[in-house]
Design an enzyme around this catalytic site. Structure first.
Site, PDB file in Angstrom:
ATOM      1  N   GLY A  17      85.575  68.854  35.372  1.00 50.82           N
ATOM      2  CA  GLY A  17      84.774  70.069  35.500  1.00 50.82           C
ATOM      3  C   GLY A  17      85.030  71.051  34.369  1.00 50.82           C
ATOM      4  N   GLY A  19      83.232  72.069  31.826  1.00 54.21           N
ATOM      5  CA  GLY A  19      82.126  72.671  31.082  1.00 54.21           C
ATOM      6  C   GLY A  19      81.568  73.939  31.696  1.00 54.21           C
ATOM      7  N   SER A  20      82.105  74.367  32.847  1.00 52.16           N
ATOM      8  CA  SER A  20      81.635  75.636  33.421  1.00 52.16           C
ATOM      9  C   SER A  20      82.741  76.265  34.256  1.00 52.16           C
ATOM     10  CB  SER A  20      80.374  75.425  34.274  1.00 52.16           C
ATOM     11  OG  SER A  20      80.697  74.751  35.464  1.00 52.16           O
ATOM     12  N   ASP A  66      80.431  61.695  37.965  1.00 54.03           N
ATOM     13  CA  ASP A  66      80.623  62.295  39.289  1.00 54.03           C
ATOM     14  C   ASP A  66      82.016  61.871  39.752  1.00 54.03           C
ATOM     15  OD1 ASP A  66      80.732  62.988  41.941  1.00 54.03           O
ATOM     16  OD2 ASP A  66      78.707  62.281  42.409  1.00 54.03           O
ATOM     17  N   TYR A 158      87.571  72.378  52.750  1.00 54.70           N
ATOM     18  CA  TYR A 158      88.092  72.720  51.417  1.00 54.70           C
ATOM     19  C   TYR A 158      89.567  73.142  51.498  1.00 54.70           C
ATOM     20  CZ  TYR A 158      88.433  75.729  47.169  1.00 54.70           C
ATOM     21  OH  TYR A 158      88.804  76.347  45.997  1.00 54.70           O
ATOM     22  N   ALA A 161      91.932  70.301  51.918  1.00 58.26           N
ATOM     23  CA  ALA A 161      92.184  69.607  50.645  1.00 58.26           C
ATOM     24  C   ALA A 161      93.140  70.416  49.774  1.00 58.26           C
ATOM     25  CB  ALA A 161      90.865  69.364  49.915  1.00 58.26           C
TER      26      ALA A 161
HETATM   27  N1  LIG Z   1      86.692  80.598  41.482  1.00 55.69           N
HETATM   28  C1  LIG Z   1      87.610  80.889  42.396  1.00 55.69           C
HETATM   29  O1  LIG Z   1      87.625  81.982  42.964  1.00 55.69           O
HETATM   30  C2  LIG Z   1      88.667  79.921  42.743  1.00 55.69           C
HETATM   31  C3  LIG Z   1      88.715  78.652  42.232  1.00 55.69           C
HETATM   32  N2  LIG Z   1      89.745  77.812  42.574  1.00 55.69           N
HETATM   33  C4  LIG Z   1      89.826  76.457  42.050  1.00 55.69           C
HETATM   34  O2  LIG Z   1      89.639  76.467  40.658  1.00 55.69           O
HETATM   35  C5  LIG Z   1      88.983  75.273  40.238  1.00 55.69           C
HETATM   36  C6  LIG Z   1      87.763  75.620  39.419  1.00 55.69           C
HETATM   37  O3  LIG Z   1      86.921  76.420  40.210  1.00 55.69           O
HETATM   38  P1  LIG Z   1      85.612  77.135  39.655  1.00 55.69           P
HETATM   39  O4  LIG Z   1      85.628  77.220  38.185  1.00 55.69           O
HETATM   40  O5  LIG Z   1      85.449  78.357  40.468  1.00 55.69           O
HETATM   41  O6  LIG Z   1      84.492  76.107  40.105  1.00 55.69           O
HETATM   42  P2  LIG Z   1      83.002  75.900  39.543  1.00 55.69           P
HETATM   43  O7  LIG Z   1      82.222  75.388  40.701  1.00 55.69           O
HETATM   44  O8  LIG Z   1      82.520  77.129  38.859  1.00 55.69           O
HETATM   45  O9  LIG Z   1      83.207  74.752  38.495  1.00 55.69           O
HETATM   46  C7  LIG Z   1      83.603  73.494  38.944  1.00 55.69           C
HETATM   47  C8  LIG Z   1      83.329  72.478  37.885  1.00 55.69           C
HETATM   48  O10 LIG Z   1      83.508  71.188  38.470  1.00 55.69           O
HETATM   49  C9  LIG Z   1      82.350  70.410  38.259  1.00 55.69           C
HETATM   50  N3  LIG Z   1      82.161  69.525  39.396  1.00 55.69           N
HETATM   51  C10 LIG Z   1      81.996  69.879  40.694  1.00 55.69           C
HETATM   52  N4  LIG Z   1      81.795  68.769  41.436  1.00 55.69           N
HETATM   53  C11 LIG Z   1      81.840  67.709  40.586  1.00 55.69           C
HETATM   54  C12 LIG Z   1      81.697  66.311  40.742  1.00 55.69           C
HETATM   55  N5  LIG Z   1      81.447  65.755  41.937  1.00 55.69           N
HETATM   56  N6  LIG Z   1      81.821  65.517  39.657  1.00 55.69           N
HETATM   57  C13 LIG Z   1      82.049  66.052  38.439  1.00 55.69           C
HETATM   58  N7  LIG Z   1      82.193  67.371  38.225  1.00 55.69           N
HETATM   59  C14 LIG Z   1      82.078  68.190  39.286  1.00 55.69           C
HETATM   60  C15 LIG Z   1      81.215  71.412  38.128  1.00 55.69           C
HETATM   61  O11 LIG Z   1      80.136  70.866  37.422  1.00 55.69           O
HETATM   62  C16 LIG Z   1      81.902  72.517  37.357  1.00 55.69           C
HETATM   63  O12 LIG Z   1      81.925  72.187  35.979  1.00 55.69           O
HETATM   64  C17 LIG Z   1      88.660  74.509  41.527  1.00 55.69           C
HETATM   65  O13 LIG Z   1      89.645  73.542  41.732  1.00 55.69           O
HETATM   66  C18 LIG Z   1      88.738  75.562  42.608  1.00 55.69           C
HETATM   67  O14 LIG Z   1      89.112  75.026  43.853  1.00 55.69           O
HETATM   68  C19 LIG Z   1      90.721  78.192  43.432  1.00 55.69           C
HETATM   69  C20 LIG Z   1      90.708  79.447  43.962  1.00 55.69           C
HETATM   70  C21 LIG Z   1      89.676  80.383  43.683  1.00 55.69           C
HETATM   71  O1  LIG Z   2      87.171  79.093  46.257  1.00 57.08           O
HETATM   72  C1  LIG Z   2      88.259  79.595  46.565  1.00 57.08           C
HETATM   73  O2  LIG Z   2      89.289  78.944  46.701  1.00 57.08           O
HETATM   74  C2  LIG Z   2      88.273  81.027  46.735  1.00 57.08           C
HETATM   75  O3  LIG Z   2      87.292  81.643  46.454  1.00 57.08           O
HETATM   76  C3  LIG Z   2      89.521  81.673  47.211  1.00 57.08           C
HETATM   77  C4  LIG Z   2      89.322  83.157  47.265  1.00 57.08           C
HETATM   78  O4  LIG Z   2      90.493  83.826  47.168  1.00 57.08           O
HETATM   79  C5  LIG Z   2      88.510  83.559  48.424  1.00 57.08           C
HETATM   80  O5  LIG Z   2      87.916  82.754  49.123  1.00 57.08           O
HETATM   81  C6  LIG Z   2      88.401  85.009  48.716  1.00 57.08           C
HETATM   82  O6  LIG Z   2      87.620  85.224  49.832  1.00 57.08           O
END
Ligand SMILES: NC(=O)C1=CN([C@@H]2O[C@H](COP(=O)(O)OP(=O)(O)OC[C@H]3O[C@@H](n4cnc5c(N)ncnc54)[C@H](O)[C@@H]3O)[C@@H](O)[C@H]2O)C=CC1
Ligand SMILES: O=C(O)C(=O)C[C@H](O)C(=O)CO
Length: 254
Positions: A17, A19-20, A66, A158, A161
């Protein structure tokens, strides 16, 4: 502007993931260190790669995949290793925090959630071990979340996991420590990516969350970059089996 970690220059880094969201900031952070970055996601990332090349003079290798399909994921990791050399930094970042009501979860949804948020993490770790061992070691960084520590409702598949990632991280750290392979987790708080803003952030929820944070600013993807570079680089050579919380100091009650 991030700290400079000279040992990351030329390293073969694989990011799921990448790229975004947070992953894009991580790709950019590793490219700025001179690392050779490969990343997977499902949607096209050509524009992002062009932008990275413009910014850093260092183009990442984008592989469409994926991660729920383990054969595809392993194939992408093999291609990354063929292009950049054995992967010595793996960042398991891709996840999906889709909200849901527990009573509406069926087996298909459960399996989908675990396939992306947990199963892919395990098999990416498993697949990288042999190459890291042959290279004399490596660093794995697994993204979890503070979500399960907060006891938040609305996304139990989630948070299950996320909790599992910490157990897996500690077990793998123990098993592969003798090979000089370090396995750590990083637990972000609420990081205001575009996706979070589009889907889940409301003024009320954000205000309530900031109230629980010691630090009163909103976390951005950039805030995750230095902690991950630190865990990947030799600077943290004595650290494994840990979960580094980067959440602005959320106070967990109840
Ligand atoms: N944004 C937040 O507030 C928080 C994020 N996280 C963790 O940080 C990490 C990154 O989160 P974000 O950047 O917010 O997520 P996001 O949804 O913005 O980006 C996730 C990336 O994973 C890719 N992706 C998702 N499903 C996929 C699949 N089946 N196959 C290939 N690529 C896939 C998406 O295309 C994207 O590039 C995650 O592990 C998330 O659990 C943890 C706590 C909070
Ligand atoms: O995707 C997550 O993991 C979160 O967004 C965690 C955050 O702290 C949250 O869910 C705040 O409500």
């Amino acid at each position: 502007m991030h700290a400079n970690y000279p040992d990351l220059k030329g390293r073969s880094v694989f990011i799921t993931g990448g790229g975004s969201g947070i992953g894009a900031a991580l790709s950019s952070g590793f490219l700025a260190q001179g690392a050779r970055v490969a990343f997977v996601q499902r949607s096209d990332a050509t524009e992002f790669c062009d932008e990275m090349e413009r910014q850093h003079g260092n183009r990442p290798l984008y592989l469409q995949c994926d991660i729920a399909n383990i054969a595809e994921l392993k194939g992408a990791m093999d291609k990354a290793a063929e292009s950049h050399g054995a992967i010595t930094v793996l960042v398991n970042n891709a996840a999906n925090d889709k909200r849901h009501k527990t009573e509406e979860v069926d087996e298909d949804f459960w399996d989908w959630a675990q396939a992306i948020n947990l199963k892919a993490y395990f098999f990416a770790c498993q697949h990288v071990i042999q190459g890291m061992r042959a290279a004399g070691g490596g660093s794995i960084v697994n993204f979890t979340s503070i979500s399960y520590m907060m006891g938040n409702a609305g996304y139990a598949a989630y948070t299950t996991a996320n909790s599992g990632i910490n157990g897996m991280t500690r077990s793998l750290a123990r098993e592969f420590g003798p090979d000089n392979i370090r396995v750590n987790a990083i637990a972000p708080g609420w990081v205001l990516t575009q996706r979070q803003k589009d889907l889940w952030v409301t003024p009320e929820a954000l205000a309530a969350h900031l109230d629980r944070q010691c630090l009163k600013f909103e976390l951005s993807p950039e805030d995750m970059v230095d902690p991950v570079l630190f865990l990947a680089a030799k600077t943290s050579r004595g650290m494994t089996g840990q979960s580094l919380v980067v959440d602005g100091g959320v106070v967990v009650t109840g």
